[in-house]
Design a protein around this motif. Structure first.
Motif, short mmCIF file in Angstrom:
data_model
loop_
_atom_site.label_atom_id
_atom_site.label_comp_id
_atom_site.label_asym_id
_atom_site.label_seq_id
_atom_site.Cartn_x
_atom_site.Cartn_y
_atom_site.Cartn_z
N PHE A 16 0.84 -1.21 0.00
CA PHE A 16 0.00 0.00 0.00
C PHE A 16 0.87 1.25 0.00
N ASN A 22 -15.44 -6.16 -3.93
CA ASN A 22 -14.30 -7.02 -4.22
C ASN A 22 -14.56 -7.89 -5.44
N VAL A 47 -15.14 -0.55 -10.59
CA VAL A 47 -13.74 -0.12 -10.44
C VAL A 47 -12.74 -1.25 -10.72
N GLY A 97 -5.46 4.89 -9.30
CA GLY A 97 -6.75 4.23 -9.38
C GLY A 97 -6.91 3.15 -8.33
N ALA A 98 -5.86 2.34 -8.15
CA ALA A 98 -5.92 1.25 -7.17
C ALA A 98 -6.10 1.82 -5.76
N GLY A 119 -9.59 3.36 -5.37
CA GLY A 119 -10.58 2.29 -5.34
C GLY A 119 -10.59 1.56 -4.00
N SER A 120 -9.44 1.56 -3.32
CA SER A 120 -9.35 0.86 -2.03
C SER A 120 -9.88 1.70 -0.88
N VAL A 128 -13.56 1.18 0.82
CA VAL A 128 -13.64 -0.04 1.63
C VAL A 128 -12.86 0.15 2.92
N ALA A 129 -11.65 0.70 2.80
CA ALA A 129 -10.80 0.87 3.98
C ALA A 129 -11.46 1.82 4.99
#
Lengths: 281, 310
Positions: free
Chosen positions: A29, A212, A229, A251-252, A255-256, A259-260
């Motif tokens: 990350f 997911n 996504v 983007g990753a 996109g995370s 949720v986080a």
């Protein structure tokens, strides 16, 4: 009091292994984040130290939001996840309540079937399901995934809620029954309001599982305008030329984040849900 | 009313004979089946039907956008003569076996490390769960970049530590590609193991450890004879879960290697996808996906029975 010797031992025994696992878990990350703010001149220069950034830039984010359909994909993802979660919670309650509270012939068989369906992985079903979706004329519509995600989420919510429902004491319901309430009234007005924590953990799980999901979205959604996504990022941000990593990591990361964030607010529920022993790993 | 009728069955029978609709609806079985009808219909239509339709498809020659012709078991026989199919089978078992073992051992270490007293434990626990939470595809894409042939940060660190340039070709070499997908699957699944086992560890009564210590057990013996036996049910459940979804894994391999190089990382799910979606052979693809069924059915039945018992 902790002596000097004790403190060193504490660091070696506790923080060394914990730090090892933390670095392992978080490095990807960190790398995602740092890549997304590096200018291309730094990203693709092998002579500079890669672990830090010298001249941070938001260019990749600007490109991502203006030159790709990322915002639209985010909207699609949220919409699909929210609707699929709502459907799954309602249908899940309708399965779990009778299984938790009523005695009737076939209850055991239904409970087994629900558990078994929950364990069926998507790759076993995606080919026939793709044909079904095509015949229904639902290809390239968000309806296709809103309809298919609950196939995994309903058994999941039902199973999780079943466990939760059994921990709720029966006395209030019995009192309501004595007062003349019907079974439906008892369930809706007395029982369900007691179960908010159960709904929150089932809802969080269902929501993150929806976000997911990749396989069904990849097969059913092939047009830019309806993509989610994960599918959009994989199918459209990985391009033929080489220099796309900044935008891809932006983007990753973006996109995370939803949720986080959700999960950081509800982490206690999440862990409680995990430890009731029924999550896909 | 109902309470009385439940206590006095004879009286209840009499009441039931001329029961109005509202009373019929209030019977446990009627209420239950009415309540469950909608979700059960839904599951029958979108899980039950596709399941049997998939079996039918596997018995057909069925190119995409054409009608199918029944060919019996020919697809399965084709698979048995297909060397790639056997390679895929071996890959899937190796991938599942090794990744599960690593997650189990690593998860136990993580749980033991976390089962100590230190500050900010809740924060650490939340951070450790991140790999499991974040959409798999998005974290896998970060790994793809970390293992990039030209700019791999992993290799740059290895070279800085003295590894000969240019460092291993993680996704280009067949063996290393398998190693890579196993490592990344482990990275993602380990927190799930760790945090679940941690919850199990916290239920072990401290008196047991005290008793073991008094009896002269060393730290390792306490782990071997107190902790592990008590954790067995949890380890078993987590492992069965993990095995099922590792065995049928798709997204990680699809993003990282597409099954390559030379099918070295192709699994049942990715190979079935290639044949059905790439080559457009729905029947043959369905037969490859169904090849997962015997092992999966065994695992699912085992886990379902076990969960019912607990």
């Amino acid at each position: 009091m902790v002596t000097g010797h004790g403190r060193i031992e504490h660091i070696v025994r506790v923080w060394l292994p914990v730090a090892f696992f933390l670095v392992l878990a978080l490095f990807p990350f960190y790398w995602m984040a740092i890549t997304s703010i590096k200018p291309n001149a730094e990203l693709y220069n092998k002579n500079v130290m890669p672990l830090i950034v010298r001249a941070p830039t938001l260019k990749h984010y600007v490109d991502l939001l203006t030159k790709s359909s990322f915002l639209l994909w985010t909207w699609n993802t949220m919409l699909v996840a929210a609707v699929a979660t709502a459907i799954s919670l309602v249908l899940g309650v309708m399965l779990a309540y009778p299984l938790a509270r009523m005695r009737f012939a076939g209850a055991g068989l239904i409970a087994m079937t629900v558990a078994a369906i929950y364990l069926v992985p998507q790759p076993l079903l995606f080919i026939p399901l793709a044909d079904v979706i095509n015949r229904l004329g639902l290809g390239n519509t968000l309806t296709s995934v809103i309809l298919t995600y609950p196939t995994m989420l309903v058994p999941f919510c039902a199973w999780l809620l079943l466990g939760y429902f059994k921990t709720v004491p029966k006395e209030l319901e019995e009192a309501a029954r004595i007062d003349g309430a019907s079974r439906l009234q008892t369930m809706r007005q007395v029982f369900l309001p007691l179960c908010t924590p159960g709904f929150i953990s089932a809802g969080i799980f269902a929501f993150t599982l929806s976000q997911n999901e990749f396989l069904y979205a990849l097969i059913f959604l092939t047009k830019t305008t309806v993509r989610t996504v994960p599918v959009g990022v994989i199918s459209e941000l990985i391009r033929g030329d080489v220099f796309y990593w900044g935008q891809l990591m932006a983007g990753a990361l973006l996109g995370s984040i939803p949720v986080a964030l959700i999960y950081s607010f509800f982490v206690e529920h999440y862990v409680a849900g995990l430890t009731t022993g029924s999550v896909k790993g | 009313m109902t309470v009385v009728s439940e206590r006095l069955p004879a009286l209840g029978q009499a009441a039931r004979r001329r029961a109005p609709l509202s009373l019929v609806l209030d019977r446990e079985s009627v209420f239950s089946w009415l309540m469950m009808a909608l979700p059960l219909l839904f599951l029958a239509a979108l899980v039950g039907y596709p399941f049997f339709y998939g079996i039918l498809l596997s018995l057909q020659y069925r190119p995409v956008a054409h009608t199918g012709t029944f060919i019996g078991l020919k697809n399965f026989i084709t698979n048995l003569h297909d060397p790639i199919f056997w390679q895929v089978t071996a890959n899937t078992f190796i991938y599942t076996g090794v990744a599960t073992f690593l997650k189990m051992v690593g998860g136990l270490c993580l749980a033991l490390a976390m089962n100590q007293h230190f500050r900010m434990k809740n924060l650490v626990r939340a951070l450790l769960l991140l790999p499991f939470i974040v959409p798999t595809v998005l974290s896998t894409v970060a790994w793809l970049w970390m293992l990039d042939p030209a700019f791999s940060v992993v290799n740059r660190l290895l070279v800085a530590l003295g590894w000969p340039k240019p460092g291993p070709s993680w996704l280009g070499n067949p063996t290393l590609a398998m190693v890579s997908i196993i490592i990344i699957n482990t990275w993602r699944g380990l927190p799930f193991y760790g945090i679940t086992l941690l919850a199990g560890l916290q239920t072990v009564p401290p008196e047991l450890y005290e008793a073991a210590t008094i009896d002269g057990a060393s730290g390792l013996q306490r782990l071997r004879f107190v902790t592990l036996p008590l954790l067995r049910p949890i380890i078993l459940i987590v492992t069965l879960f993990s095995v099922i979804f590792t065995f049928a894994d798709f997204q990680l391999v699809y993003v990282l290697t597409h099954g390559g190089p030379q099918n070295a990382t192709n699994l049942f799910a990715t190979y079935a996808f290639d044949i059905a979606m790439g080559a457009g052979q729905l029947g043959l693809g369905a037969s490859i996906a169904l090849a997962m069924l015997p092992a999966l059915a065994l695992l699912i039945v085992a886990l379902t029975i076990y969960m019912r018992r607990v």
